[in-house]
Write a protein that holds these residues in place. Structure first.
Motif: not given
Length: 123
Positions: A43-51, A78-81, A100-101, A110-119
């Motif tokens: 709520r404070r920072e409004r990031p685009r994505l949360v892991l 965006l939410i990546l669990m 979202n994922a 590498r898989e994580l970075v690829d998924k973040v970029r994809e999202l």
């Protein structure tokens, strides 16, 4: 302007390694160690994505996900669990609550970075 990401996990080693990885990829990184702190930072920072880890003190990742999707101010986050809970029922639950994922630990960086970029690219 760089994209902001929130890493929410109660395990200090995971926070540290993911923070390093995401900063190396050029993202602005915020950290949270439990569910309540995750919601406050969102709520404070409004990031685009949360892991988002599922098993955290206070509110679980599932509860955080559900609350995010019902809050108009942050519902587009965006939410990546990221979790050790890899049973199919857990994956289905996470996605049904609005993630979202979903990635299970252990995962390759590498898989994580690829998924973040994809999202972020799809957003």
């Amino acid at each position: 302007m760089t994209v902001a990401i929130l890493i929410a996990d109660d395990e200090p080693n995971i926070l540290m390694s993911l923070e390093y990885l995401m900063k190396r990829e050029g993202y602005t990184v915020h950290l949270a160690r439990d569910g309540d702190e995750t919601l406050a930072v969102l709520r404070r920072e409004r990031p685009r994505l949360v892991l988002l880890d599922v098993m955290m003190p206070g509110k679980t990742g599932f509860e955080v996900c559900q609350e995010v999707r019902h809050d108009d101010a942050i519902k587009d986050t965006l939410i990546l669990m990221l979790t050790a809970k890899g049973r199919e029922t857990d994956v289905v639950k996470g996605l049904a609550l609005g993630a979202n994922a979903y990635m299970t630990k252990p995962f390759s960086t590498r898989e994580l970075v690829d998924k973040v970029r994809e999202l972020l690219g799809a957003a």
